[in-house]
Design a protein around this motif. Sequence first.
Motif, PDB file in Angstrom:
ATOM      1  N   SER A 128       0.844  -1.195   0.000  1.00 53.66           N
ATOM      2  CA  SER A 128       0.000   0.000   0.000  1.00 53.66           C
ATOM      3  C   SER A 128       0.876   1.240   0.000  1.00 53.66           C
ATOM      4  O   SER A 128       1.955   1.253   0.603  1.00 53.66           O
ATOM      5  CB  SER A 128      -0.934   0.012   1.216  1.00 53.66           C
ATOM      6  N   MET A 129       0.423   2.273  -0.683  1.00 52.61           N
ATOM      7  CA  MET A 129       1.178   3.524  -0.730  1.00 52.61           C
ATOM      8  C   MET A 129       0.213   4.686  -0.923  1.00 52.61           C
ATOM      9  O   MET A 129      -0.892   4.506  -1.438  1.00 52.61           O
ATOM     10  CB  MET A 129       2.201   3.494  -1.865  1.00 52.61           C
ATOM     11  N   GLN A 218      -9.842  -0.050   8.799  1.00 54.40           N
ATOM     12  CA  GLN A 218     -10.063  -1.488   8.955  1.00 54.40           C
ATOM     13  C   GLN A 218      -9.591  -2.264   7.731  1.00 54.40           C
ATOM     14  O   GLN A 218      -8.928  -3.305   7.850  1.00 54.40           O
ATOM     15  CB  GLN A 218     -11.549  -1.756   9.203  1.00 54.40           C
ATOM     16  N   GLU A 219      -9.917  -1.750   6.562  1.00 59.88           N
ATOM     17  CA  GLU A 219      -9.614  -2.489   5.339  1.00 59.88           C
ATOM     18  C   GLU A 219      -8.130  -2.461   4.979  1.00 59.88           C
ATOM     19  O   GLU A 219      -7.647  -3.329   4.250  1.00 59.88           O
ATOM     20  CB  GLU A 219     -10.444  -1.935   4.169  1.00 59.88           C
ATOM     21  N   LEU A 220      -7.409  -1.448   5.441  1.00 57.98           N
ATOM     22  CA  LEU A 220      -5.979  -1.374   5.144  1.00 57.98           C
ATOM     23  C   LEU A 220      -5.173  -2.419   5.899  1.00 57.98           C
ATOM     24  O   LEU A 220      -4.041  -2.732   5.527  1.00 57.98           O
ATOM     25  CB  LEU A 220      -5.447   0.026   5.477  1.00 57.98           C
ATOM     26  N   GLU A 221      -5.751  -2.937   6.980  1.00 62.01           N
ATOM     27  CA  GLU A 221      -5.048  -3.960   7.744  1.00 62.01           C
ATOM     28  C   GLU A 221      -4.909  -5.239   6.906  1.00 62.01           C
ATOM     29  O   GLU A 221      -5.869  -5.713   6.311  1.00 62.01           O
ATOM     30  CB  GLU A 221      -5.818  -4.276   9.038  1.00 62.01           C
ATOM     31  N   ASN A 222      -3.708  -5.756   6.862  1.00 56.14           N
ATOM     32  CA  ASN A 222      -3.458  -7.033   6.176  1.00 56.14           C
ATOM     33  C   ASN A 222      -3.874  -7.031   4.719  1.00 56.14           C
ATOM     34  O   ASN A 222      -4.494  -7.977   4.227  1.00 56.14           O
ATOM     35  CB  ASN A 222      -4.166  -8.182   6.914  1.00 56.14           C
ATOM     36  N   PRO A 241      -4.533  11.794   9.948  1.00 57.49           N
ATOM     37  CA  PRO A 241      -3.176  11.290  10.200  1.00 57.49           C
ATOM     38  C   PRO A 241      -3.131   9.792  10.487  1.00 57.49           C
ATOM     39  O   PRO A 241      -2.158   9.118  10.139  1.00 57.49           O
ATOM     40  CB  PRO A 241      -2.724  12.094  11.427  1.00 57.49           C
ATOM     41  N   ALA A 242      -4.183   9.263  11.100  1.00 60.27           N
ATOM     42  CA  ALA A 242      -4.203   7.829  11.396  1.00 60.27           C
ATOM     43  C   ALA A 242      -4.169   7.000  10.130  1.00 60.27           C
ATOM     44  O   ALA A 242      -3.615   5.892  10.107  1.00 60.27           O
ATOM     45  CB  ALA A 242      -5.448   7.488  12.208  1.00 60.27           C
ATOM     46  N   LEU A 243      -4.753   7.549   9.064  1.00 64.37           N
ATOM     47  CA  LEU A 243      -4.756   6.827   7.784  1.00 64.37           C
ATOM     48  C   LEU A 243      -3.370   6.831   7.164  1.00 64.37           C
ATOM     49  O   LEU A 243      -2.924   5.820   6.608  1.00 64.37           O
ATOM     50  CB  LEU A 243      -5.766   7.463   6.836  1.00 64.37           C
ATOM     51  N   TRP A 244      -2.666   7.969   7.253  1.00 62.63           N
ATOM     52  CA  TRP A 244      -1.307   8.041   6.709  1.00 62.63           C
ATOM     53  C   TRP A 244      -0.449   6.913   7.259  1.00 62.63           C
ATOM     54  O   TRP A 244       0.334   6.288   6.544  1.00 62.63           O
ATOM     55  CB  TRP A 244      -0.665   9.386   7.072  1.00 62.63           C
ATOM     56  N   ARG A 245      -0.570   6.666   8.558  1.00 60.62           N
ATOM     57  CA  ARG A 245       0.301   5.680   9.212  1.00 60.62           C
ATOM     58  C   ARG A 245       0.021   4.256   8.767  1.00 60.62           C
ATOM     59  O   ARG A 245       0.856   3.374   8.966  1.00 60.62           O
ATOM     60  CB  ARG A 245       0.151   5.796  10.732  1.00 60.62           C
ATOM     61  N   ARG A 246      -1.133   4.022   8.172  1.00 62.93           N
ATOM     62  CA  ARG A 246      -1.482   2.664   7.742  1.00 62.93           C
ATOM     63  C   ARG A 246      -0.823   2.289   6.410  1.00 62.93           C
ATOM     64  O   ARG A 246      -0.702   1.109   6.096  1.00 62.93           O
ATOM     65  CB  ARG A 246      -2.997   2.520   7.608  1.00 62.93           C
ATOM     66  N   PHE A 247      -0.443   3.285   5.621  1.00 60.71           N
ATOM     67  CA  PHE A 247       0.171   2.976   4.325  1.00 60.71           C
ATOM     68  C   PHE A 247       1.648   2.630   4.516  1.00 60.71           C
ATOM     69  O   PHE A 247       2.336   3.207   5.359  1.00 60.71           O
ATOM     70  CB  PHE A 247       0.041   4.170   3.376  1.00 60.71           C
TER      71      PHE A 247
END
Length: 373
Positions: A128-129, A218-222, A241-247
């Motif tokens: 993911s990016m 939720q969907e970015l996990e795994n 910001p929480a979304l940025w950290r998931r990528f």
Amino acid sequence: MINSNDFISLSRLALEGRDADIRLFLAKLVRKLRKAEPAIGGQLEELLKINPARSSSVLRKDTGQHDQSAIFDPAEKSEFPLIKTFEEIRSEEEPILENPIKQQFEQIIVERKSLTLLQKNGLQPTSSMILQGPPGVGKTMSAKWLASKLDLPLYILDLTAVMSSYLGKTGSNLRSVIEFAKSHPCVLLLDEIDAIAKRRSDDSDVGELKRLVTVMLQELENWPSTGILIAATNHPELVDPALWRRFDIEINFHTPSINQVRNAVIHFLGKDEAHFKQWIELIVAGLSGTSYSNIKRTILKLRKLRILNPSELEQNILKHILPNIDELSRDEKINLAVGSVVNQGMSQLKAAKLFGVSRDTIRKRINSVERGE
């Protein structure tokens, strides 16, 4: 295992010929089975991978003409509105990228082609990016090029369009698109991610938007290692910001520098470079500060005008390259005037009038250059 309701739902989808929705249903079933029956879940997931999605009335191919035929019809029973699909883009033009950005994309390609080796060593490739930068700097083109290099289908979901047309259903639609993309190897581009992934502290937003951030988190996990999720935004300051950290990685695109503009101009001139050689520096100066997409449009227009009306090439270059000459600094205007006199044979009087500097200033600068000062 599959219950009676699931069996009826699957049968109905099969009888109605809704292949894409069957794949979505099976992808959801895989997620259930991963815990309850991992062996069966693994077999089913493998079947989805080795049997890629086929184009149908649900997934309409984009022909390169970005018109309504490339957009999912909301009247369809499909759960995937406003998504474009590019099944085969093996010859996509390589974007013009800064070296740091190009190296990041090349690293991703190497990782994907060494997937087995990485997994044997307990590592996963980038899956993911998030791409940020102003419009026209190559974000979407880079996604297409990456999919082309990896020989994967590309799906593009314009989240701005989804939000404007499907507010109230966006959460379920987004989750459906993501589940579909997870069901088989592909590249999914969520364009204009800021349309949905706004900061949850933004009190001006409706509840629907705030819930969408949670959906994305939720969907970015795994995210499966067989595919890549790409998000793109022109307004990074709006994204939670929480979304940025998931990528996995963040790639920053910028308006091209003067050297990058020059490289882009030469690139887009192609075989016609010799016809424009004496004008290149003027063209570069005039297009400085603009995007790659604008550079490409302008250069292609000039190439056509040269063929259609070669006797007015100079006038057309000046007309299309210097419409905003007043925005240039005084030193930039002097350099353009001197370059036009020295390199293009323009008279000092004409250069002075065109660039808004005095003939005396042009003459002094030319003399200074000739003396090596």
